[in-house]
Design a protein around this motif. Sequence first.
Motif, PDB file in Angstrom:
ATOM      1  N   ILE A  49       0.834  -1.203   0.000  1.00  0.00           N
ATOM      2  CA  ILE A  49       0.000   0.000   0.000  1.00  0.00           C
ATOM      3  C   ILE A  49       0.869   1.254   0.000  1.00  0.00           C
ATOM      4  N   GLY A  50       1.956   1.238   0.775  1.00  0.00           N
ATOM      5  CA  GLY A  50       2.847   2.383   0.793  1.00  0.00           C
ATOM      6  C   GLY A  50       3.419   2.690  -0.581  1.00  0.00           C
ATOM      7  N   ALA A  51       3.779   1.633  -1.314  1.00  0.00           N
ATOM      8  CA  ALA A  51       4.311   1.832  -2.664  1.00  0.00           C
ATOM      9  C   ALA A  51       3.232   2.354  -3.598  1.00  0.00           C
ATOM     10  N   GLU A  52       2.018   1.820  -3.472  1.00  0.00           N
ATOM     11  CA  GLU A  52       0.923   2.223  -4.370  1.00  0.00           C
ATOM     12  C   GLU A  52       0.508   3.668  -4.165  1.00  0.00           C
ATOM     13  N   CYS A  53       0.525   4.143  -2.919  1.00  0.00           N
ATOM     14  CA  CYS A  53       0.075   5.515  -2.664  1.00  0.00           C
ATOM     15  C   CYS A  53       1.227   6.512  -2.673  1.00  0.00           C
ATOM     16  N   GLY A  54       2.456   6.027  -2.879  1.00  0.00           N
ATOM     17  CA  GLY A  54       3.594   6.920  -2.953  1.00  0.00           C
ATOM     18  C   GLY A  54       4.061   7.457  -1.612  1.00  0.00           C
ATOM     19  N   ARG A  55       3.624   6.805  -0.530  1.00  0.00           N
ATOM     20  CA  ARG A  55       4.059   7.196   0.815  1.00  0.00           C
ATOM     21  C   ARG A  55       4.530   5.935   1.533  1.00  0.00           C
ATOM     22  N   PRO A  56       5.787   5.568   1.409  1.00  0.00           N
ATOM     23  CA  PRO A  56       6.260   4.287   1.943  1.00  0.00           C
ATOM     24  C   PRO A  56       5.983   4.082   3.420  1.00  0.00           C
ATOM     25  N   GLY A  57       5.881   5.148   4.199  1.00  0.00           N
ATOM     26  CA  GLY A  57       5.623   4.994   5.624  1.00  0.00           C
ATOM     27  C   GLY A  57       4.181   5.209   6.016  1.00  0.00           C
ATOM     28  N   ALA A  58       3.272   5.174   5.056  1.00  0.00           N
ATOM     29  CA  ALA A  58       1.871   5.524   5.342  1.00  0.00           C
ATOM     30  C   ALA A  58       1.174   4.501   6.215  1.00  0.00           C
ATOM     31  N   VAL A  59       1.598   3.250   6.134  1.00  0.00           N
ATOM     32  CA  VAL A  59       0.882   2.177   6.833  1.00  0.00           C
ATOM     33  C   VAL A  59       1.803   1.528   7.851  1.00  0.00           C
ATOM     34  N   GLY A  60       1.382   1.557   9.101  1.00  0.00           N
ATOM     35  CA  GLY A  60       2.074   0.846  10.162  1.00  0.00           C
ATOM     36  C   GLY A  60       1.334  -0.431  10.515  1.00  0.00           C
ATOM     37  N   THR A  61       1.954  -1.296  11.267  1.00  0.00           N
ATOM     38  CA  THR A  61       1.350  -2.591  11.578  1.00  0.00           C
ATOM     39  C   THR A  61       1.483  -2.909  13.063  1.00  0.00           C
ATOM     40  N   VAL A  62       0.491  -3.638  13.566  1.00  0.00           N
ATOM     41  CA  VAL A  62       0.553  -4.226  14.905  1.00  0.00           C
ATOM     42  C   VAL A  62       0.019  -5.644  14.811  1.00  0.00           C
ATOM     43  N   ALA A  63       0.820  -6.612  15.167  1.00  0.00           N
ATOM     44  CA  ALA A  63       0.374  -7.997  15.202  1.00  0.00           C
ATOM     45  C   ALA A  63      -0.214  -8.267  16.581  1.00  0.00           C
ATOM     46  N   ALA A  64      -1.518  -8.574  16.620  1.00  0.00           N
ATOM     47  CA  ALA A  64      -2.183  -8.774  17.905  1.00  0.00           C
ATOM     48  C   ALA A  64      -3.470  -9.562  17.708  1.00  0.00           C
ATOM     49  N   ASP A  65      -3.799 -10.387  18.689  1.00  0.00           N
ATOM     50  CA  ASP A  65      -5.091 -11.047  18.766  1.00  0.00           C
ATOM     51  C   ASP A  65      -5.999 -10.138  19.581  1.00  0.00           C
ATOM     52  N   LEU A  66      -6.967  -9.506  18.935  1.00  0.00           N
ATOM     53  CA  LEU A  66      -7.778  -8.486  19.593  1.00  0.00           C
ATOM     54  C   LEU A  66      -8.809  -9.052  20.552  1.00  0.00           C
ATOM     55  N   ALA A  67      -8.909 -10.367  20.651  1.00  0.00           N
ATOM     56  CA  ALA A  67      -9.758 -10.955  21.683  1.00  0.00           C
ATOM     57  C   ALA A  67      -9.026 -11.049  23.018  1.00  0.00           C
ATOM     58  N   ASP A  68      -7.743 -10.734  23.014  1.00  0.00           N
ATOM     59  CA  ASP A  68      -6.898 -10.786  24.210  1.00  0.00           C
ATOM     60  C   ASP A  68      -6.658  -9.360  24.698  1.00  0.00           C
ATOM     61  N   PRO A  69      -7.215  -8.982  25.848  1.00  0.00           N
ATOM     62  CA  PRO A  69      -7.061  -7.593  26.316  1.00  0.00           C
ATOM     63  C   PRO A  69      -5.614  -7.131  26.400  1.00  0.00           C
ATOM     64  N   GLU A  70      -4.710  -8.014  26.785  1.00  0.00           N
ATOM     65  CA  GLU A  70      -3.316  -7.603  26.904  1.00  0.00           C
ATOM     66  C   GLU A  70      -2.722  -7.260  25.542  1.00  0.00           C
ATOM     67  N   GLN A  71      -3.120  -7.995  24.507  1.00  0.00           N
ATOM     68  CA  GLN A  71      -2.604  -7.700  23.175  1.00  0.00           C
ATOM     69  C   GLN A  71      -3.245  -6.461  22.578  1.00  0.00           C
ATOM     70  N   VAL A  72      -4.488  -6.165  22.951  1.00  0.00           N
ATOM     71  CA  VAL A  72      -5.134  -4.941  22.476  1.00  0.00           C
ATOM     72  C   VAL A  72      -4.347  -3.717  22.929  1.00  0.00           C
ATOM     73  N   SER A  73      -3.741  -3.799  24.098  1.00  0.00           N
ATOM     74  CA  SER A  73      -2.964  -2.665  24.604  1.00  0.00           C
ATOM     75  C   SER A  73      -1.783  -2.339  23.696  1.00  0.00           C
ATOM     76  N   LEU A  74      -1.332  -3.310  22.896  1.00  0.00           N
ATOM     77  CA  LEU A  74      -0.252  -3.047  21.947  1.00  0.00           C
ATOM     78  C   LEU A  74      -0.685  -2.022  20.905  1.00  0.00           C
ATOM     79  N   VAL A  75      -1.958  -2.056  20.539  1.00  0.00           N
ATOM     80  CA  VAL A  75      -2.460  -1.110  19.542  1.00  0.00           C
ATOM     81  C   VAL A  75      -2.485   0.296  20.132  1.00  0.00           C
ATOM     82  N   ALA A  76      -3.012   0.414  21.352  1.00  0.00           N
ATOM     83  CA  ALA A  76      -3.020   1.719  22.007  1.00  0.00           C
ATOM     84  C   ALA A  76      -1.604   2.255  22.166  1.00  0.00           C
ATOM     85  N   GLY A  77      -0.664   1.374  22.465  1.00  0.00           N
ATOM     86  CA  GLY A  77       0.727   1.802  22.589  1.00  0.00           C
ATOM     87  C   GLY A  77       1.298   2.303  21.275  1.00  0.00           C
ATOM     88  N   ALA A  78       0.916   1.660  20.179  1.00  0.00           N
ATOM     89  CA  ALA A  78       1.398   2.095  18.862  1.00  0.00           C
ATOM     90  C   ALA A  78       0.808   3.441  18.465  1.00  0.00           C
TER      91      ALA A  78
END
Length: 250
Positions: A49-78
């Motif tokens: 997506i970054g290459a397609e829109c011409g903004r290589p840093g436009a999309v960040g990622t967080v790997a997390a299982d959102l049914a797990d409250p502790e892993q959801v906190s990783l998203v808030a941290g990001a």
Amino acid sequence: MGDSARLAVVSGGGTGIGAAIASTLAGDGYDVLIVGRRAEVLAATAERIGAECGRPGAVGTVAADLADPEQVSLVAGAVGDRPVDAVVNNAGGYRGGDLGTLAGMATHLRANFDANVVTAILLTEALRPALRRPGGRVVLVSSIAAQRGGGGAYSAAKAALHGWAYDLAGRLGADGITVNVVSPGYVAETEFFGDRMTPEGHAKRVADTLVGRAGEPADIAEAVRYLVSPAAGYVTGQVLGVNGGSVLGR
């Protein structure tokens, strides 16, 4: 990702509808944080997506299982201290199981509820303090199965999102935040059916539409694009069916 751009968080953003939503919003100038369980899939999608829109840093990622409250906190941290302009809850899917016993049925029900409802509620609640006020947007991706049945526990779980969205819309309206549901019909080119889709099943679902075609991920992404835009500031507590007429509005 830059602090000055609008920020959208899209769950289930690695493939299919979620990836299409992320691509559409990135193309509109948003920074997008995509969340999913498979880090390698997320990374590949973010790079594409970054290459397609011409903004290589436009999309960040967080790997997390959102049914797990502790892993959801990783998203808030990001997200950190940035205001969030849009939360798009697209994670979910059908979870199979043994329906031959009550114990198996209970496991099946909980698995579908966790995948489709708990994920959306936990992510939204984790990011609720960061939502832009006024102007924040929450979108939940439901399913035609919530409106016409046919999916058992999956139908029930997706229908539960509707009631929760209505409640949340009431709670956040005074802050100028809208909450809406997009309810897709049959969308090809996703991982939803896996190897369960047959040519006959595809043909039947297309025949159920009034427009004579299957949906595409881009169809859903365009509906989300509208709902998160300033143009939809007077739209909240609604379920928008994007199903080719398979279920008529009600």
